[in-house]
Design an enzyme around this catalytic site. Structure first.
Site, PDB file in Angstrom:
ATOM      1  N   ASP A  31      29.426  31.467  50.905  1.00  0.00           N
ATOM      2  CA  ASP A  31      30.118  32.713  50.556  1.00  0.00           C
ATOM      3  C   ASP A  31      30.747  33.264  51.834  1.00  0.00           C
ATOM      4  OD1 ASP A  31      30.657  35.494  49.593  1.00  0.00           O
ATOM      5  OD2 ASP A  31      29.491  34.822  47.864  1.00  0.00           O
ATOM      6  N   ASN A  35      33.084  40.085  49.202  1.00  0.00           N
ATOM      7  CA  ASN A  35      32.690  41.075  48.198  1.00  0.00           C
ATOM      8  C   ASN A  35      31.180  41.036  47.972  1.00  0.00           C
ATOM      9  OD1 ASN A  35      33.454  43.176  46.449  1.00  0.00           O
ATOM     10  ND2 ASN A  35      33.282  41.829  44.674  1.00  0.00           N
ATOM     11  N   ASP A  58      34.404  30.184  54.102  1.00  0.00           N
ATOM     12  CA  ASP A  58      35.458  30.421  53.113  1.00  0.00           C
ATOM     13  C   ASP A  58      35.625  29.152  52.283  1.00  0.00           C
ATOM     14  OD1 ASP A  58      38.046  30.816  51.815  1.00  0.00           O
ATOM     15  OD2 ASP A  58      38.159  32.570  53.131  1.00  0.00           O
ATOM     16  N   SER A 124      36.823  33.447  32.060  1.00  0.00           N
ATOM     17  CA  SER A 124      36.724  34.807  31.528  1.00  0.00           C
ATOM     18  C   SER A 124      37.338  34.883  30.141  1.00  0.00           C
ATOM     19  CB  SER A 124      37.500  35.719  32.477  1.00  0.00           C
ATOM     20  OG  SER A 124      37.741  36.964  31.871  1.00  0.00           O
ATOM     21  N   TYR A 149      45.251  38.451  37.875  1.00  0.00           N
ATOM     22  CA  TYR A 149      43.869  37.945  37.869  1.00  0.00           C
ATOM     23  C   TYR A 149      43.654  37.027  36.661  1.00  0.00           C
ATOM     24  CZ  TYR A 149      38.931  37.824  36.667  1.00  0.00           C
ATOM     25  OH  TYR A 149      37.678  37.388  36.280  1.00  0.00           O
ATOM     26  N   LYS A 153      42.837  32.762  36.257  1.00  0.00           N
ATOM     27  CA  LYS A 153      41.780  32.108  35.464  1.00  0.00           C
ATOM     28  C   LYS A 153      42.394  31.071  34.526  1.00  0.00           C
ATOM     29  CE  LYS A 153      38.115  34.151  36.983  1.00  0.00           C
ATOM     30  NZ  LYS A 153      37.314  33.390  37.946  1.00  0.00           N
ATOM     31  N   ASN A 179      31.537  40.518  28.926  1.00  0.00           N
ATOM     32  CA  ASN A 179      31.391  41.596  29.912  1.00  0.00           C
ATOM     33  C   ASN A 179      29.971  41.641  30.479  1.00  0.00           C
ATOM     34  OD1 ASN A 179      33.874  42.254  28.395  1.00  0.00           O
ATOM     35  ND2 ASN A 179      33.846  44.102  29.646  1.00  0.00           N
ATOM     36  N   LEU A 200      33.072  49.410  33.901  1.00  0.00           N
ATOM     37  CA  LEU A 200      32.397  50.541  33.267  1.00  0.00           C
ATOM     38  C   LEU A 200      30.951  50.759  33.749  1.00  0.00           C
ATOM     39  CD1 LEU A 200      32.408  52.782  31.138  1.00  0.00           C
ATOM     40  CD2 LEU A 200      31.714  51.055  29.451  1.00  0.00           C
ATOM     41  N   ARG A 292      43.948  53.065  29.837  1.00  0.00           N
ATOM     42  CA  ARG A 292      44.232  52.273  31.043  1.00  0.00           C
ATOM     43  C   ARG A 292      45.177  51.142  30.637  1.00  0.00           C
ATOM     44  NH1 ARG A 292      39.164  49.550  34.158  1.00  0.00           N
ATOM     45  NH2 ARG A 292      39.123  48.263  32.287  1.00  0.00           N
ATOM     46  N   ASP A 295      44.453  47.422  28.793  1.00  0.00           N
ATOM     47  CA  ASP A 295      43.200  47.334  28.035  1.00  0.00           C
ATOM     48  C   ASP A 295      43.479  46.990  26.568  1.00  0.00           C
ATOM     49  OD1 ASP A 295      41.334  47.820  29.988  1.00  0.00           O
ATOM     50  OD2 ASP A 295      41.110  49.959  29.561  1.00  0.00           O
TER      51      ASP A 295
HETATM   52  P1  NAD Z   1      31.654  38.912  42.855  1.00  0.00           P
HETATM   53  O1  NAD Z   1      32.845  39.423  43.571  1.00  0.00           O
HETATM   54  O2  NAD Z   1      30.408  39.722  42.895  1.00  0.00           O
HETATM   55  O3  NAD Z   1      31.305  37.435  43.361  1.00  0.00           O
HETATM   56  C1  NAD Z   1      32.276  36.543  43.867  1.00  0.00           C
HETATM   57  C2  NAD Z   1      31.762  36.056  45.209  1.00  0.00           C
HETATM   58  O4  NAD Z   1      32.714  35.138  45.742  1.00  0.00           O
HETATM   59  C3  NAD Z   1      31.604  37.179  46.230  1.00  0.00           C
HETATM   60  O5  NAD Z   1      30.346  37.076  46.835  1.00  0.00           O
HETATM   61  C4  NAD Z   1      32.729  36.937  47.239  1.00  0.00           C
HETATM   62  O6  NAD Z   1      32.353  37.347  48.542  1.00  0.00           O
HETATM   63  C5  NAD Z   1      32.911  35.436  47.121  1.00  0.00           C
HETATM   64  N1  NAD Z   1      34.239  34.923  47.457  1.00  0.00           N
HETATM   65  C6  NAD Z   1      35.443  35.301  46.964  1.00  0.00           C
HETATM   66  N2  NAD Z   1      36.412  34.529  47.505  1.00  0.00           N
HETATM   67  C7  NAD Z   1      35.793  33.652  48.355  1.00  0.00           C
HETATM   68  C8  NAD Z   1      36.238  32.614  49.207  1.00  0.00           C
HETATM   69  N3  NAD Z   1      37.524  32.313  49.328  1.00  0.00           N
HETATM   70  N4  NAD Z   1      35.330  31.931  49.928  1.00  0.00           N
HETATM   71  C9  NAD Z   1      34.001  32.232  49.833  1.00  0.00           C
HETATM   72  N5  NAD Z   1      33.524  33.202  49.049  1.00  0.00           N
HETATM   73  C10 NAD Z   1      34.402  33.897  48.318  1.00  0.00           C
HETATM   74  O7  NAD Z   1      32.084  38.647  41.359  1.00  0.00           O
HETATM   75  P2  NAD Z   1      31.189  38.257  40.089  1.00  0.00           P
HETATM   76  O8  NAD Z   1      31.214  39.395  39.156  1.00  0.00           O
HETATM   77  O9  NAD Z   1      29.904  37.687  40.536  1.00  0.00           O
HETATM   78  O10 NAD Z   1      32.109  37.131  39.468  1.00  0.00           O
HETATM   79  C11 NAD Z   1      31.914  35.759  39.757  1.00  0.00           C
HETATM   80  C12 NAD Z   1      33.019  34.977  39.097  1.00  0.00           C
HETATM   81  O11 NAD Z   1      33.008  35.258  37.698  1.00  0.00           O
HETATM   82  C13 NAD Z   1      34.421  35.351  39.585  1.00  0.00           C
HETATM   83  O12 NAD Z   1      35.195  34.185  39.655  1.00  0.00           O
HETATM   84  C14 NAD Z   1      34.935  36.274  38.503  1.00  0.00           C
HETATM   85  O13 NAD Z   1      36.331  36.233  38.409  1.00  0.00           O
HETATM   86  C15 NAD Z   1      34.286  35.677  37.263  1.00  0.00           C
HETATM   87  N6  NAD Z   1      34.153  36.655  36.164  1.00  0.00           N
HETATM   88  C16 NAD Z   1      33.505  37.835  36.388  1.00  0.00           C
HETATM   89  C17 NAD Z   1      33.422  38.776  35.353  1.00  0.00           C
HETATM   90  C18 NAD Z   1      32.765  40.112  35.575  1.00  0.00           C
HETATM   91  O14 NAD Z   1      32.987  41.021  34.773  1.00  0.00           O
HETATM   92  N7  NAD Z   1      31.913  40.268  36.609  1.00  0.00           N
HETATM   93  C19 NAD Z   1      33.962  38.485  34.081  1.00  0.00           C
HETATM   94  C20 NAD Z   1      34.584  37.258  33.882  1.00  0.00           C
HETATM   95  C21 NAD Z   1      34.667  36.341  34.942  1.00  0.00           C
HETATM   96  N1  UFG Z   2      36.288  51.956  31.102  1.00  0.00           N
HETATM   97  C1  UFG Z   2      36.366  53.336  31.106  1.00  0.00           C
HETATM   98  N2  UFG Z   2      36.216  53.987  32.306  1.00  0.00           N
HETATM   99  C2  UFG Z   2      35.993  53.324  33.474  1.00  0.00           C
HETATM  100  C3  UFG Z   2      35.913  51.904  33.447  1.00  0.00           C
HETATM  101  C4  UFG Z   2      36.081  51.260  32.237  1.00  0.00           C
HETATM  102  O1  UFG Z   2      36.570  53.971  30.074  1.00  0.00           O
HETATM  103  O2  UFG Z   2      35.887  53.971  34.528  1.00  0.00           O
HETATM  104  C5  UFG Z   2      36.438  51.264  29.807  1.00  0.00           C
HETATM  105  C6  UFG Z   2      37.652  50.345  29.780  1.00  0.00           C
HETATM  106  O3  UFG Z   2      38.779  51.066  29.374  1.00  0.00           O
HETATM  107  C7  UFG Z   2      37.210  49.298  28.779  1.00  0.00           C
HETATM  108  C8  UFG Z   2      35.689  49.231  28.937  1.00  0.00           C
HETATM  109  O4  UFG Z   2      35.329  50.423  29.618  1.00  0.00           O
HETATM  110  O5  UFG Z   2      37.470  49.766  27.505  1.00  0.00           O
HETATM  111  C9  UFG Z   2      35.243  48.039  29.766  1.00  0.00           C
HETATM  112  O6  UFG Z   2      35.996  48.019  30.965  1.00  0.00           O
HETATM  113  P1  UFG Z   2      35.628  47.060  32.184  1.00  0.00           P
HETATM  114  O7  UFG Z   2      36.625  47.342  33.259  1.00  0.00           O
HETATM  115  O8  UFG Z   2      34.186  47.178  32.521  1.00  0.00           O
HETATM  116  O9  UFG Z   2      35.829  45.610  31.560  1.00  0.00           O
HETATM  117  P2  UFG Z   2      37.108  44.911  30.934  1.00  0.00           P
HETATM  118  O10 UFG Z   2      36.768  44.560  29.519  1.00  0.00           O
HETATM  119  O11 UFG Z   2      38.330  45.686  31.173  1.00  0.00           O
HETATM  120  O12 UFG Z   2      37.225  43.601  31.845  1.00  0.00           O
HETATM  121  C10 UFG Z   2      36.104  42.778  32.141  1.00  0.00           C
HETATM  122  C11 UFG Z   2      36.257  42.161  33.515  1.00  0.00           C
HETATM  123  C12 UFG Z   2      37.409  41.204  33.567  1.00  0.00           C
HETATM  124  C13 UFG Z   2      37.307  40.214  32.464  1.00  0.00           C
HETATM  125  C14 UFG Z   2      37.124  40.894  31.133  1.00  0.00           C
HETATM  126  C15 UFG Z   2      36.878  39.893  30.056  1.00  0.00           C
HETATM  127  O13 UFG Z   2      36.466  43.174  34.495  1.00  0.00           O
HETATM  128  O14 UFG Z   2      37.352  40.500  34.784  1.00  0.00           O
HETATM  129  O15 UFG Z   2      36.008  41.782  31.180  1.00  0.00           O
HETATM  130  O16 UFG Z   2      35.801  39.090  30.392  1.00  0.00           O
HETATM  131  F1  UFG Z   2      38.425  39.461  32.453  1.00  0.00           F
END
Ligand code: NAD
Ligand code: UFG
Length: 341
Positions: A31, A35, A58, A124, A149, A153, A179, A200, A292, A295
């Site tokens: 990592d 983030n 990286d 995702s 973003y 994906k 989610n 959220l 937003r 959405d």
């Molecule tokens: P996160 O940001 O907590 O974890 C991602 C990790 O990757 C971080 O630790 C960051 O430091 C590291 N990273 C990013 N770019 C890098 C690079 N070039 N080299 C080395 N490390 C790197 O995010 P998460 O919520 O744990 O998500 C993990 C994966 O799942 C991501 O690819 C994200 O897009 C995907 N995803 C997340 C969600 C969500 O809602 N959390 C939903 C759908 C998909």
């Molecule tokens: N929301 C609010 N207030 C906030 C944040 C979110 O009302 O401050 C609402 C949003 O409008 C949405 C719901 O809460 O209706 C969920 O929002 P999130 O931002 O938590 O999640 P999303 O569904 O928008 O997106 C998430 C991830 C994306 C992923 C997607 C589908 O952030 O990376 O789910 O997996 F692509």
């Protein structure tokens, strides 16, 4: 099996690391902490009572990836490393395309050189785009994404599928997360977004702990039962268990397989606020604001394929998700910076 977790210090990677070790697998993490925090590695180790091989590197750095892959006999790569903030991706599309696509290409090229033939990818629900009807089923085509973003994906899924088509030894598992919320039940691991949370649950938890004044609910005039958007929230430890099943599946199959990881049950924003209050005993102040951009009113998973083929389904409910999110937040009000209270 020895699993290499690229981006394994992040929210989902760290919980998966614990679940993998507790299921008898070994792990190596890389990592760049863009983030996340090295503190996460200590906590994984504390929870599993095992040393964790972790590299600050990286994933786009080919030489570094080759060094790690030749130093360990890796069976499978789990690729979590990516930038994930939807709004930021609209402002900085090139940074998102560069980091996310480059990391994927680099991992695939290094795997080819090091004879590693199995990869599990963090995709995702966003790849279903705007046109598909819900619940989303894996047989639906990928749709039009509303932000860079989402496009990264979608493109990375295509790259991985093409790589598997060209190399009959390769096994690709695309996991489409819905989610993810919640935290490890110990309160030692959880979601620690940098700056103002986009999602959220971390926003709700930060309001509850006093870091933010109130939640703004984005829109209350959607065509949903209470007017707020509905999503398929899934406990991060259920998601982690899905990864363990996926890595085991990948060891036995070739080609590309796609799985939704969701519960199949949608909840509205107001449902989340109410459930959080019920489980924390703390009031969450909120106001309604405008919608937003980008959405969708609602979507959720058809989670049947993962159940039938991986033998996996989510076992934790919304109360578990809220209770564990709150336990993490109240024990770590400033995230990993403070350590546990
Ligand atoms: P996160 O940001 O907590 O974890 C991602 C990790 O990757 C971080 O630790 C960051 O430091 C590291 N990273 C990013 N770019 C890098 C690079 N070039 N080299 C080395 N490390 C790197 O995010 P998460 O919520 O744990 O998500 C993990 C994966 O799942 C991501 O690819 C994200 O897009 C995907 N995803 C997340 C969600 C969500 O809602 N959390 C939903 C759908 C998909
Ligand atoms: N929301 C609010 N207030 C906030 C944040 C979110 O009302 O401050 C609402 C949003 O409008 C949405 C719901 O809460 O209706 C969920 O929002 P999130 O931002 O938590 O999640 P999303 O569904 O928008 O997106 C998430 C991830 C994306 C992923 C997607 C589908 O952030 O990376 O789910 O997996 F692509």
């Amino acid at each position: 099996m020895l699993v290499f977790l690229a981006g394994g210090a992040g929210y989902i990677g760290s919980h998966t690391a614990v679940e993998l070790q507790n299921s008898g697998h070994d792990i190596v993490i890389a990592d760049n902490y863009s983030n996340s925090s090295p503190e996460v590695i200590k906590r994984i180790s504390e929870l599993t009572h095992r040393d964790v091989a972790a590299y600050e590197a990286d994933v786009c750095d080919k030489a570094a990836m080759l060094r790690i892959m030749t130093a360990h006999r890796i069976d499978c790569v789990m690729h979590f490393a990516g930038l994930k903030a939807v709004g930021e991706s609209v402002k900085k599309p090139l940074a998102y395309y560069r980091n996310n696509i480059d990391a994927t290409l680099t991992l695939l090229e290094c795997m080819q050189k090091c004879d590693i033939h199995s990869i599990v990818f963090s995709s995702s629900a966003t790849v279903y785009g705007e046109e598909n009807p819900y619940p989303y089923v894996e047989t639906m085509p990928r749709g039009r994404c509303s932000n860079p973003y989402g496009w990264t994906k979608s493109m990375m899924e295509q790259i991985l599928e093409d790589a598997a088509r060209a190399d009959p030894r390769l096994s690709v598992v695309l996991l489409r997360y819905f989610n993810p919320i919640g935290a490890h039940q110990s309160g030692l691991l959880g979601e620690d977004p940098q700056g103002v949370p986009n999602n959220l649950m971390p926003y709700v938890a930060q309001v509850a702990v006093g870091r933010r004044d109130h939640l703004t609910i984005f829109g209350h005039d959607y065509p949903t039962p209470d007017g707020t958007c509905r999503r398929d929230y899934i406990h991060v430890m259920d998601l982690a268990a899905g990864h363990v099943r996926a890595v085991e599946y990948a060891a036995e199959h070739k080609g590309t397989a796609v799985f939704n990881l969701g519960t199949g049950m949608p909840y509205s924003v107001l449902d989340i606020v109410t459930a959080f209050e019920r489980n924390s005993g703390v009031r969450v102040r909120y106001e309604f604001g405008p919608r937003r951009e980008g959405d969708l009113p609602e979507f959720w998973a058809d989670a049947d394929k993962a159940r039938k083929i991986l033998g996996w389904s989510a076992s934790r409910n919304l109360d578990d998700m809220c209770r564990d999110s709150w336990n993490w937040q109240k024990r770590n009000p400033a995230g990993y910076k403070t350590g546990c209270l």
